[in-house]
Design an enzyme around this catalytic site. Structure first.
Site, PDB file in Angstrom:
ATOM      1  N   HIS A 179     -43.428  52.708   1.727  1.00 45.96           N
ATOM      2  CA  HIS A 179     -43.546  54.283   2.660  1.00 45.96           C
ATOM      3  C   HIS A 179     -44.958  55.223   1.591  1.00 45.96           C
ATOM      4  O   HIS A 179     -45.003  55.593   2.364  1.00 45.96           O
ATOM      5  CB  HIS A 179     -42.380  54.368   2.680  1.00 45.96           C
ATOM      6  CG  HIS A 179     -41.240  54.103   3.607  1.00 45.96           C
ATOM      7  ND1 HIS A 179     -41.786  52.693   3.911  1.00 45.96           N
ATOM      8  CD2 HIS A 179     -40.445  53.065   3.170  1.00 45.96           C
ATOM      9  CE1 HIS A 179     -41.116  51.798   4.570  1.00 45.96           C
ATOM     10  NE2 HIS A 179     -40.026  52.304   4.690  1.00 45.96           N
ATOM     11  N   LYS A 221     -44.788  54.641  12.447  1.00 47.17           N
ATOM     12  CA  LYS A 221     -44.368  55.834  13.553  1.00 47.17           C
ATOM     13  C   LYS A 221     -46.064  56.295  14.417  1.00 47.17           C
ATOM     14  O   LYS A 221     -46.579  56.659  13.745  1.00 47.17           O
ATOM     15  CB  LYS A 221     -43.627  56.476  12.830  1.00 47.17           C
ATOM     16  CG  LYS A 221     -42.248  55.699  12.001  1.00 47.17           C
ATOM     17  CD  LYS A 221     -41.797  56.643  10.625  1.00 47.17           C
ATOM     18  CE  LYS A 221     -40.568  56.237  10.920  1.00 47.17           C
ATOM     19  NZ  LYS A 221     -39.405  56.065  11.772  1.00 47.17           N
ATOM     20  N   ASP A 252     -44.664  47.827   7.000  1.00 53.23           N
ATOM     21  CA  ASP A 252     -44.444  48.903   6.614  1.00 53.23           C
ATOM     22  C   ASP A 252     -44.346  49.118   8.220  1.00 53.23           C
ATOM     23  O   ASP A 252     -44.994  50.154   9.026  1.00 53.23           O
ATOM     24  CB  ASP A 252     -45.650  49.488   6.326  1.00 53.23           C
ATOM     25  CG  ASP A 252     -44.432  50.624   5.599  1.00 53.23           C
ATOM     26  OD1 ASP A 252     -43.665  50.907   5.603  1.00 53.23           O
ATOM     27  OD2 ASP A 252     -44.594  51.634   3.953  1.00 53.23           O
ATOM     28  N   HIS A 253     -42.951  49.432   8.535  1.00 52.41           N
ATOM     29  CA  HIS A 253     -42.748  50.449   9.789  1.00 52.41           C
ATOM     30  C   HIS A 253     -42.580  51.865   9.573  1.00 52.41           C
ATOM     31  O   HIS A 253     -43.478  52.334  11.139  1.00 52.41           O
ATOM     32  CB  HIS A 253     -40.873  50.113  10.321  1.00 52.41           C
ATOM     33  CG  HIS A 253     -40.138  50.631   9.536  1.00 52.41           C
ATOM     34  ND1 HIS A 253     -39.416  50.762   8.410  1.00 52.41           N
ATOM     35  CD2 HIS A 253     -39.592  52.112   9.963  1.00 52.41           C
ATOM     36  CE1 HIS A 253     -38.703  51.729   7.646  1.00 52.41           C
ATOM     37  NE2 HIS A 253     -38.827  52.475   8.283  1.00 52.41           N
ATOM     38  N   ASP A 267     -37.835  50.490  -3.256  1.00 55.21           N
ATOM     39  CA  ASP A 267     -37.278  50.407  -2.018  1.00 55.21           C
ATOM     40  C   ASP A 267     -38.214  51.562  -0.689  1.00 55.21           C
ATOM     41  O   ASP A 267     -38.594  50.808  -0.352  1.00 55.21           O
ATOM     42  CB  ASP A 267     -35.911  51.089  -2.037  1.00 55.21           C
ATOM     43  CG  ASP A 267     -35.255  51.123  -0.291  1.00 55.21           C
ATOM     44  OD1 ASP A 267     -35.615  49.428   0.144  1.00 55.21           O
ATOM     45  OD2 ASP A 267     -34.275  52.157   0.020  1.00 55.21           O
ATOM     46  N   LYS A 310     -31.391  65.152   6.281  1.00 54.52           N
ATOM     47  CA  LYS A 310     -32.216  63.604   6.831  1.00 54.52           C
ATOM     48  C   LYS A 310     -34.124  64.453   6.779  1.00 54.52           C
ATOM     49  O   LYS A 310     -34.072  65.475   8.239  1.00 54.52           O
ATOM     50  CB  LYS A 310     -31.816  63.119   7.516  1.00 54.52           C
ATOM     51  CG  LYS A 310     -32.913  61.832   8.159  1.00 54.52           C
ATOM     52  CD  LYS A 310     -32.168  60.773   9.210  1.00 54.52           C
ATOM     53  CE  LYS A 310     -32.968  59.840   9.593  1.00 54.52           C
ATOM     54  NZ  LYS A 310     -32.939  58.975   9.281  1.00 54.52           N
ATOM     55  N   LYS A 361     -31.281  59.404  -1.616  1.00 51.50           N
ATOM     56  CA  LYS A 361     -29.891  59.173  -0.756  1.00 51.50           C
ATOM     57  C   LYS A 361     -28.884  60.167  -1.091  1.00 51.50           C
ATOM     58  O   LYS A 361     -28.962  60.880  -1.641  1.00 51.50           O
ATOM     59  CB  LYS A 361     -29.296  57.677  -0.992  1.00 51.50           C
ATOM     60  CG  LYS A 361     -30.607  56.741  -0.273  1.00 51.50           C
ATOM     61  CD  LYS A 361     -29.806  55.197  -0.273  1.00 51.50           C
ATOM     62  CE  LYS A 361     -30.774  54.289   0.220  1.00 51.50           C
ATOM     63  NZ  LYS A 361     -30.893  54.572   1.010  1.00 51.50           N
ATOM     64  N   LYS A 389     -41.090  44.052   4.647  1.00 50.78           N
ATOM     65  CA  LYS A 389     -40.714  44.164   3.033  1.00 50.78           C
ATOM     66  C   LYS A 389     -39.659  44.422   2.253  1.00 50.78           C
ATOM     67  O   LYS A 389     -38.423  44.299   3.583  1.00 50.78           O
ATOM     68  CB  LYS A 389     -41.648  46.390   3.374  1.00 50.78           C
ATOM     69  CG  LYS A 389     -40.546  47.121   3.255  1.00 50.78           C
ATOM     70  CD  LYS A 389     -39.256  47.913   2.653  1.00 50.78           C
ATOM     71  CE  LYS A 389     -38.547  48.706   3.149  1.00 50.78           C
ATOM     72  NZ  LYS A 389     -37.678  49.499   2.111  1.00 50.78           N
TER      73      LYS A 389
END
Length: 523
Positions: A273, A215, A210-211, A268, A378, A373, A181
């Protein structure tokens, strides 16, 4: 004797790399193959791909015969490339603790062919080198091509691979290609790229990565939903009030300003995601645990998302850009003061959307999505808030507001599931409060979760596309975002709210959800 056997504990899990192998959870080892990495000198290769391959190799999850050819413009020979591989391994505790023999054996599988991917004359040399390596390593012509390059190079590399005949393997071997991506920058560019891909490769050869889908916590949502009967009956509009999907980062743009300036938060994070997470939560039960059945249901979710008209963008979408503030009591600069960012940049670093899935299960249930961001914490999570009870028995005697039941699926930094519900506190007759039951992956299984790239590389080598995106899913995802992107482009200078670094985003994001009588939860 038989009774003692029944009471024996199951065999312990064997941790191999990051992926756990058990007697009843065995991984299949792929066929012999060659792996060709475009962009071999880049950050993705050395930070993610080489460590993932090392962990798979140490876990005996790679075939006996395999090799890697790195491709890049940096002038290097095989030995030079292997030295960079060794540097990547130095960052891995598993590699540092391993004896020299397995490390050396791993590095001996890496080769390098310097050249310019823009040059058509480079590809015949590459083809000749691959044929030689296929023969030497007895891989049967099986090849995985990985585009770990900037997206601007995708089209040309794909076209050159097709022209040189590297889109097909000789004999009975297979060829697959992984495309990172972002897949396109908008609906038109994504469709154009898909046409170019289609001209060179069949859809079953293409793995759009898409990482997030690699997960463990994201994969577990499918098992949580479809292997447990206690939640599926209430997983619908009758019992769920709304869903929140949050992907918050404390970091700024770091060294990615060049990419981020042309992308922004919506491109992004949302197109891939967050919409993937929405699909996993919102999909119908597939007919079977097979790749196409699951991908069909995920695509149906996007097809059911209510379109946002140009006139409604301001009601359903919010953006913002971080200003100077404090992160962990440390002062940080605003986005426009970051290195590589235009002083008058209108790129959004925060975005929030309200979406509706117009189908039988979800009619009227809002999905609130946000990402940004330089936020307070996080965290990536899905919070499912249930409706209040229809009749509160304790209302005449209990004046405090009763918090709704909330199910939270945490993706990162901690992976787990929590359920908040009401319980009586010890003491007074009508003393009630919220309590939470927590499930933590590491605490429950005592093994680290594998890196997402380990899972995704292994699946691609095995020919399992379940965790990868199909062409039509990409098309629908950009279709949903197109009106918002177009509206924001037209009003770039006039309506870009700001928010202080270390906060939870602009006040307009709070207003988006508070207009509906709800509020964002704090992860």
């Amino acid at each position: 004797m038989e009774q003692n056997q029944k009471n024996e504990a199951p065999p312990p899990a064997v941790v191999s790399g990051g992926i756990t192998r058990q007697s009843d959870c065995a991984e299949s080892v792929p066929e012999p193959c060659g792996i060709i990495i475009f962009g071999a000198s880049g950050d993705l290769t050395h930070r993610k791909l080489i460590p993932a391959l090392f962990h798979l190799d140490q876990g005996n999850l790679l075939p006996d015969q395999w090799y890697v050819v790195g491709i890049g413009r940096t002038a290097m020979d095989d030995e030079g490339f292997r030295k960079t591989v060794a540097q990547s391994l130095e960052a891995l505790p598993a590699a540092r603790s391993a004896s020299p023999s397995p490390r050396n054996a791993f590095m001996s599988r890496f080769y390098y062919l310097a050249g310019d991917s823009h040059d058509p004359e480079y590809y015949p040399f590459l083809k000749e080198r691959l044929i030689q390596l296929d023969q030497n390593n007895r891989t049967g012509g099986n090849r995985l091509i990985y585009l770990a390059t900037p997206p601007s190079l995708y089209s040309e590399i794909i076209g050159q691979l097709g022209t040189a005949g590297l889109n097909r393997s000789s004999g009975k071997g297979w060829t697959r290609i992984i495309i990172e991506k972002p897949f396109g920058a908008d609906l038109e560019s994504a469709r154009a790229l898909n046409r170019q891909v289609r001209a060179a490769f069949r859809e079953e050869q293409v793995y759009r990565i898409d990482h997030f889908l690699g997960k463990e916590a994201v994969q577990n949502i499918l098992f949580f939903r479809f292997a447990n009967t206690i939640f599926e009956p209430i997983w619908n509009r009758r019992y769920i009030d709304h869903v929140q999907v949050t992907a918050a980062e404390r970091l700024g743009v770091e060294r990615r300003a060049g990419y981020y300036e042309s992308a922004g938060a919506l491109r992004d994070m949302f197109q891939n995601h967050l919409l993937q997470l929405l699909c996993v939560v919102g999909m119908e039960p597939p007919a079977s645990f097979e790749a196409e059945a699951i991908r069909d249901e995920k695509t149906k979710v996007l097809r059911s998302v209510r379109p946002i008209s140009a006139e409604e963008v301001d009601r359903f979408a919010v953006r913002g850009q971080y200003q100077a503030g404090l992160i962990e009591d440390r002062p940080v600069v605003g986005y426009q003061s970051e290195p590589g960012v235009a002083p008058q940049s209108h790129t959004e670093t925060f975005a929030a959307l309200k979406l509706y899935v117009d189908n039988w299960r979800w009619q009227g249930v809002p999905f609130y999505l946000r990402s940004g961001k330089r936020l307070a914490k996080k965290a990536t999570e899905i919070a499912i808030e249930f409706k209040q009870v229809p009749h509160l028995l304790f209302k005449p005697l209990f004046s405090e507001k009763i918090e709704p039941n909330t199910l939270v699926l945490s993706v990162q930094p901690s992976e787990g599931i929590s359920l908040t519900f009401q319980a009586k506190r010890p003491g007074a007759k009508l003393c009630m409060g919220s309590v939470t039951m927590d499930f933590n992956y590491h605490g429950a299984f005592q093994v680290p979760s594998p890196d997402a790239y380990e899972r995704l590389l292994l699946d691609c080598l095995a020919g399992d596309p379940m965790l990868f995106s199909r062409e039509e899913w990409i098309d629908w995802s950009w279709s949903i975002l197109a009106p918002v992107l177009n509206r924001w482009k037209e009003s770039a200078a006039s309506s870009l709210p700001s928010y202080e670094a270390g906060s939870w985003g602009p006040k307009e994001a709070d207003e988006l959800i508070e207009r509906d009588g709800r509020h964002w939860r704090s992860p």
